[in-house]
Design an enzyme around this catalytic site. Structure first.
Site: not given
Length: 299
Positions: A273-275
């Protein structure tokens, strides 16, 4: 002020520094030989240079690594939003001055989330200083602003108190944790101290208004996308893309257009995901090492 982390005899210590920039105490992490090629690590929302805590030691053997906290984030000064203009132009001003004070004349830039418009604005000002780009879920194309951005775009178009309140949920604990967990198949890989620490920063009195000001200011980056893309085309920095493809905030559609403007680009879409550093940190570090070494930008 400088403090050091514990370190073995064959390692390069991570140093935790604070430097004065225009009446602000700017915190930054630094590691690696001073004579090595520099990588400037620019963090995203709602975190700080803490997002690079594991990456920095991995890179420190071959690179001189610098990771600042922006004003209002992490350990840097947090003047109230009535005393300091929290805009991407102003954050770039501060990072630019910090880079100058540290004497960084040539560097690669790792951009993620908010770090992308800050890094690309910096590149427009000092294009000859940028040696390479490492892009991790950092946007420079309209194609990358999809569903997540709809309430924020509404705020850009009509910045009323009601529309401002309509996105206040983005600084809530549930939203902060969601940014780390969304799109991650195995959540046991995630260190919960990350979102806990981020939330401590967001919960400081006045910080929510700082973040809401920056959500509004993010709209000023979009008109600069053509300039960012023109920089790519003219200066052709070698670019490594390591992108969490399940990111709902900056989805993979934002990674796809980069090769349109860049000739020397290597793209890796990661199943996270994002991180992305939280689950794929070792792979990202290895790809950075290999890519920059290939371009003779490693010690």
């Amino acid at each position: 002020m400088t403090t050091n982390s514990p370190v073995g005899p064959n390692q390069h210590p991570v140093r935790y520094n604070t430097i004065r920039v225009n009446e602000l105490d700017m915190f930054y992490r630094e590691a690696g030989p001073q004579n090595a090629p520099t990588i400037l690590l620019l963090h995203g929302f709602p975190t700080s240079s803490n997002m690079f805590r594991n990456l920095i030691p991995s890179l420190a053997t071959s690179f001189h690594v610098v990771a600042p906290d922006y004003p209002g984030f992490g350990q840097s000064s947090m003047p109230g939003h009535n005393d300091f203009v929290y805009s991407f132009e102003n954050l770039t001003n501060v990072v630019e001055q910090l880079v100058g004070k540290l004497g960084l004349n040539k560097y690669s830039i790792y951009v993620m989330d908010y770090g992308a418009p800050i890094g690309y604005r910096l590149a427009l000002r000092h294009p000859d200083q940028v040696q390479a780009l490492i892009v991790q879920n950092g946007n420079a194309y309209d194609e990358g602003l999809l569903e997540f951005w709809n309430p924020i775009k509404k705020y850009w178009k009509d910045p009323t108190p009601a529309n401002r309140e309509g996105i206040r949920f983005l600084v809530d604990p549930k939203s902060t944790r969601w940014q780390y967990e969304n799109g991650v198949a195995d959540r046991t890989l995630l260190d919960p101290t990350t979102w806990t620490l981020d939330q401590v920063g967001l919960d400081r009195p006045g910080n929510a208004d700082i973040q809401l000001d920056l959500f509004l200011s993010y709209g000023t980056n979009v008109p600069l996308y053509p300039e960012f893309q023109a920089f790519f085309r003219q200066y052709q920095p070698p670019t490594l893309i390591v992108w969490g493809k399940n990111d709902f905030i900056f989805p993979a559609e934002g990674a796809a257009p980069y090769p349109r403007d860049l000739k020397d680009v290597e793209t890796h879409l990661l199943d996270t995901g994002h991180f992305a550093l939280e689950t794929h940190g070792e792979e990202i570090a290895s790809r950075i090492e290999g890519f920059l070494r290939q371009h003779k930008l490693a010690l």
